[in-house]
Design a protein around this motif. Sequence first.
Motif, PDB file in Angstrom:
ATOM      1  N   ASN A  75       0.830  -1.222   0.000  1.00 58.43           N
ATOM      2  CA  ASN A  75       0.000   0.000   0.000  1.00 58.43           C
ATOM      3  C   ASN A  75       0.855   1.260   0.000  1.00 58.43           C
ATOM      4  OD1 ASN A  75      -2.681  -0.468  -0.255  1.00 58.43           O
ATOM      5  ND2 ASN A  75      -2.942  -1.034   1.908  1.00 58.43           N
ATOM      6  N   ALA A  76       1.939   1.231  -0.760  1.00 60.10           N
ATOM      7  CA  ALA A  76       2.915   2.326  -0.732  1.00 60.10           C
ATOM      8  C   ALA A  76       2.898   3.121  -2.024  1.00 60.10           C
ATOM      9  CB  ALA A  76       4.310   1.740  -0.518  1.00 60.10           C
ATOM     10  N   GLN A  77       1.833   2.960  -2.806  1.00 57.53           N
ATOM     11  CA  GLN A  77       1.805   3.525  -4.167  1.00 57.53           C
ATOM     12  C   GLN A  77       0.390   3.944  -4.462  1.00 57.53           C
ATOM     13  OE1 GLN A  77      -0.164   1.607  -6.221  1.00 57.53           O
ATOM     14  NE2 GLN A  77       0.356   2.282  -8.272  1.00 57.53           N
ATOM     15  N   ILE A  78       0.226   4.958  -5.314  1.00 56.13           N
ATOM     16  CA  ILE A  78      -1.113   5.178  -5.867  1.00 56.13           C
ATOM     17  C   ILE A  78      -1.032   5.298  -7.390  1.00 56.13           C
ATOM     18  CG2 ILE A  78      -2.090   6.311  -3.810  1.00 56.13           C
ATOM     19  CD1 ILE A  78      -2.092   8.898  -5.668  1.00 56.13           C
ATOM     20  N   THR A  79      -2.139   4.971  -8.028  1.00 51.87           N
ATOM     21  CA  THR A  79      -2.265   5.188  -9.469  1.00 51.87           C
ATOM     22  C   THR A  79      -3.182   6.392  -9.626  1.00 51.87           C
ATOM     23  OG1 THR A  79      -2.037   2.830  -9.836  1.00 51.87           O
ATOM     24  CG2 THR A  79      -2.941   4.126 -11.664  1.00 51.87           C
ATOM     25  N   TYR A  80      -2.635   7.470 -10.180  1.00 54.35           N
ATOM     26  CA  TYR A  80      -3.393   8.723 -10.263  1.00 54.35           C
ATOM     27  C   TYR A  80      -4.441   8.624 -11.365  1.00 54.35           C
ATOM     28  CZ  TYR A  80      -3.864  13.652  -8.986  1.00 54.35           C
ATOM     29  OH  TYR A  80      -4.331  14.849  -8.515  1.00 54.35           O
ATOM     30  N   LYS A  81      -5.278   9.630 -11.506  1.00 54.35           N
ATOM     31  CA  LYS A  81      -6.391   9.510 -12.459  1.00 54.35           C
ATOM     32  C   LYS A  81      -5.924   9.515 -13.915  1.00 54.35           C
ATOM     33  CE  LYS A  81      -7.915  14.300 -11.936  1.00 54.35           C
ATOM     34  NZ  LYS A  81      -9.033  15.091 -11.446  1.00 54.35           N
ATOM     35  N   ASP A  82      -4.684   9.995 -14.167  1.00 50.34           N
ATOM     36  CA  ASP A  82      -4.154   9.921 -15.533  1.00 50.34           C
ATOM     37  C   ASP A  82      -3.509   8.556 -15.805  1.00 50.34           C
ATOM     38  OD1 ASP A  82      -1.905   9.999 -13.977  1.00 50.34           O
ATOM     39  OD2 ASP A  82      -0.993  11.736 -14.944  1.00 50.34           O
ATOM     40  N   ASP A 196      -5.221  21.196 -16.059  1.00 49.62           N
ATOM     41  CA  ASP A 196      -3.871  20.809 -16.493  1.00 49.62           C
ATOM     42  C   ASP A 196      -2.851  21.166 -15.419  1.00 49.62           C
ATOM     43  OD1 ASP A 196      -4.734  19.884 -18.862  1.00 49.62           O
ATOM     44  OD2 ASP A 196      -4.336  21.748 -19.967  1.00 49.62           O
ATOM     45  N   ILE A 197      -3.185  22.142 -14.591  1.00 54.52           N
ATOM     46  CA  ILE A 197      -2.236  22.574 -13.560  1.00 54.52           C
ATOM     47  C   ILE A 197      -2.645  22.060 -12.186  1.00 54.52           C
ATOM     48  CG2 ILE A 197      -1.215  24.588 -12.398  1.00 54.52           C
ATOM     49  CD1 ILE A 197      -1.615  26.107 -15.059  1.00 54.52           C
ATOM     50  N   THR A 198      -3.919  22.194 -11.875  1.00 50.31           N
ATOM     51  CA  THR A 198      -4.386  21.810 -10.535  1.00 50.31           C
ATOM     52  C   THR A 198      -5.465  20.756 -10.668  1.00 50.31           C
ATOM     53  OG1 THR A 198      -3.953  24.016  -9.686  1.00 50.31           O
ATOM     54  CG2 THR A 198      -5.519  22.692  -8.451  1.00 50.31           C
ATOM     55  N   ASN A 199      -5.246  19.611 -10.047  1.00 49.75           N
ATOM     56  CA  ASN A 199      -6.318  18.629 -10.046  1.00 49.75           C
ATOM     57  C   ASN A 199      -6.276  17.777  -8.796  1.00 49.75           C
ATOM     58  OD1 ASN A 199      -4.485  16.374 -10.883  1.00 49.75           O
ATOM     59  ND2 ASN A 199      -4.284  17.753 -12.647  1.00 49.75           N
ATOM     60  N   THR A 200      -7.409  17.175  -8.484  1.00 48.10           N
ATOM     61  CA  THR A 200      -7.512  16.353  -7.276  1.00 48.10           C
ATOM     62  C   THR A 200      -8.061  14.988  -7.669  1.00 48.10           C
ATOM     63  OG1 THR A 200      -9.771  17.034  -6.784  1.00 48.10           O
ATOM     64  CG2 THR A 200      -8.013  18.391  -5.854  1.00 48.10           C
ATOM     65  N   TYR A 201      -7.817  14.022  -6.805  1.00 51.76           N
ATOM     66  CA  TYR A 201      -8.232  12.653  -7.138  1.00 51.76           C
ATOM     67  C   TYR A 201      -8.399  11.840  -5.857  1.00 51.76           C
ATOM     68  CZ  TYR A 201      -7.552   7.775  -8.512  1.00 51.76           C
ATOM     69  OH  TYR A 201      -7.679   6.435  -8.667  1.00 51.76           O
ATOM     70  N   ARG A 202      -9.581  11.239  -5.699  1.00 53.15           N
ATOM     71  CA  ARG A 202      -9.761  10.393  -4.506  1.00 53.15           C
ATOM     72  C   ARG A 202      -9.382   8.953  -4.845  1.00 53.15           C
ATOM     73  NH1 ARG A 202     -11.616  11.503   0.245  1.00 53.15           N
ATOM     74  NH2 ARG A 202     -12.819  13.327  -0.395  1.00 53.15           N
ATOM     75  N   ASP A 203      -8.400   8.429  -4.108  1.00 53.63           N
ATOM     76  CA  ASP A 203      -7.923   7.066  -4.350  1.00 53.63           C
ATOM     77  C   ASP A 203      -8.800   6.095  -3.562  1.00 53.63           C
ATOM     78  OD1 ASP A 203      -6.441   4.808  -4.907  1.00 53.63           O
ATOM     79  OD2 ASP A 203      -4.984   5.191  -3.306  1.00 53.63           O
ATOM     80  N   GLU A 204      -9.632   5.368  -4.281  1.00 55.11           N
ATOM     81  CA  GLU A 204     -10.560   4.462  -3.595  1.00 55.11           C
ATOM     82  C   GLU A 204     -10.076   3.015  -3.653  1.00 55.11           C
ATOM     83  OE1 GLU A 204     -14.128   5.554  -5.641  1.00 55.11           O
ATOM     84  OE2 GLU A 204     -14.494   7.233  -4.276  1.00 55.11           O
ATOM     85  N   SER A 205      -8.769   2.844  -4.003  1.00 52.23           N
ATOM     86  CA  SER A 205      -8.270   1.477  -4.189  1.00 52.23           C
ATOM     87  C   SER A 205      -8.042   0.756  -2.868  1.00 52.23           C
ATOM     88  CB  SER A 205      -6.968   1.501  -4.988  1.00 52.23           C
ATOM     89  OG  SER A 205      -5.969   2.140  -4.230  1.00 52.23           O
ATOM     90  N   ALA A 255       0.375   7.108   0.468  1.00 55.49           N
ATOM     91  CA  ALA A 255       0.479   6.496   1.796  1.00 55.49           C
ATOM     92  C   ALA A 255       1.047   7.459   2.832  1.00 55.49           C
ATOM     93  CB  ALA A 255       1.338   5.220   1.735  1.00 55.49           C
ATOM     94  N   GLY A 256       0.787   8.719   2.625  1.00 55.93           N
ATOM     95  CA  GLY A 256       1.298   9.722   3.563  1.00 55.93           C
ATOM     96  C   GLY A 256       0.161  10.634   3.981  1.00 55.93           C
ATOM     97  N   ALA A 257      -0.773  10.096   4.759  1.00 57.10           N
ATOM     98  CA  ALA A 257      -1.977  10.858   5.134  1.00 57.10           C
ATOM     99  C   ALA A 257      -1.568  12.232   5.649  1.00 57.10           C
ATOM    100  CB  ALA A 257      -2.741  10.103   6.198  1.00 57.10           C
ATOM    101  N   GLY A 258      -2.104  13.286   5.043  1.00 52.97           N
ATOM    102  CA  GLY A 258      -1.819  14.647   5.501  1.00 52.97           C
ATOM    103  C   GLY A 258      -0.431  15.134   5.132  1.00 52.97           C
ATOM    104  N   GLN A 259       0.288  14.385   4.284  1.00 48.18           N
ATOM    105  CA  GLN A 259       1.638  14.830   3.888  1.00 48.18           C
ATOM    106  C   GLN A 259       1.604  15.472   2.505  1.00 48.18           C
ATOM    107  OE1 GLN A 259       4.341  11.427   4.292  1.00 48.18           O
ATOM    108  NE2 GLN A 259       5.297  12.564   5.955  1.00 48.18           N
TER     109      GLN A 259
END
Length: 422
Positions: A75-82, A196-205, A255-259
Amino acid sequence: MENSYDVVILGGGTSGCSCAYNCAKLNLKTLLVEKNNFLGGLMTAGLVIPVMKSSTSDLNCDYYNQLVALCKKYNAQITYKDKNDGWFNPELLKIILDEILSLPKLEILFETDILDVVKNNDSIQNVILSHKLLSLPIVAKYYVDATGDAKLSKLSDCSFLTDNDLTQQSTLRFIVGNVDTERFCKFISSVDLNEDITNTYRDESNTRNELHFTTASTWDENKKWALDKYLKKGVEDNLLIDRDRSYFQIFSVAAGAGQVAFNCPRIDCYKNNPFKYSLELINARKAIYRLFSFVKAQFAGFENAIITNIASQTGIREENRVKTKYVFTKDDIISPKKTANPVLNANYSIDVHSKDKNKSVLQKTGSYTLPIESLISSDISNLFVIGKILGADFYAHSALRVQKSCMSMGEAVAKYIASIEK
Ligand SMILES: Cc1cc2nc3c(=O)[nH]c(=O)nc-3n(C[C@H](O)[C@H](O)[C@H](O)COP(=O)(O)OP(=O)(O)OC[C@H]3O[C@@H](n4cnc5c(N)ncnc54)[C@H](O)[C@@H]3O)c2cc1C
């Protein structure tokens, strides 16, 4: 000599780990030498997250794919929305790299540097390593310089490329914790509508269900940077100096809640002046404190932030490039040629971080390949150079230096050596 190997790799960073993994998997007796007490180089010590999406095909990406798979287990990785799956947690990566490199044919020496190189005409006969007060003579058939600053090549009297006076700005990265990312994401999404500059993504994995983001601002006038008005206000309020506006990029940490990781402040690496460079590092830490005070004062969600990490390795984008059998050029990127032994397939842009306002370059390219000859020293027959010291001109280097390409270089060299040894 007692300590003898098929391959000795100096430097256990982005490219060196990939090379060691692949050499060992290909049954080559391998030694990996790292001066830190952990692996990863810029990925861990330099806090360089993420791995840029760059390859257009999976040529020499076995190590990268295995690394992502193992990071998923931790659980040390995320796959972003792109769909970029290269966002890693830099601290967990230290543990994961130990595991992925636990291979029967591979030995690792930590806290070990190189003292000297013994040559026999145009080849390296053996190297003398230094661990604490010990000197260790080590012999190998092949040597790989993955040090990032080309120390092995320098000690072997290799020629270097000095093709122009251009330099990339360096960066001393840092991380702050205890940020309310939910509030910050709400804030930036309302301030900057340019996805293209600012985006957010909720990781539900996984069960953490974290909200991730990326955002940036520079002092260049090529784009409308929504955050720049806040940085300008920071300068007016004496929280920042103008240079702090030159490049501001922040993103959440897998994997860095609040970081939140900062890809700034930019500094000069003063290649030939260690005194000026050392003063610059002190300036960089002052800048880190200014940037930290600024985000705390100006950005919703940062009110209770704390500084948790300052990179122990400076983010030097470009320093020493070694002369190789084929020096790859900007022209090879723009007008790609077919090559017999392609190292990688990539499409990452020509990307120069300039010190001067409006002089940075981010030029999109098509797909290009790199020949293995750009990783073989032109002076020493059994020396390979991988990662950011490869034989490329300044602009070609600016595209090839990204981590996935560096990993492919390590993998390609391992496969090339195994093919010669067959
Ligand atoms: C500020 C910055 C931001 C970047 N951002 C991105 C990004 O977002 N995405 C991306 O894909 N790429 C990015 N890059 C590019 C990428 O991170 C580097 O080009 C790449 O990591 C270089 O890999 P390397 O193996 O050449 O060097 P490193 O990863 O630096 O590895 C070198 C290793 O050698 C070790 N070493 C050095 N000297 C010795 C010695 N004498 N003896 C033993 N060991 C030694 C070091 O400790 C280190 O572990 C960035 C680079 C920088 C500097």
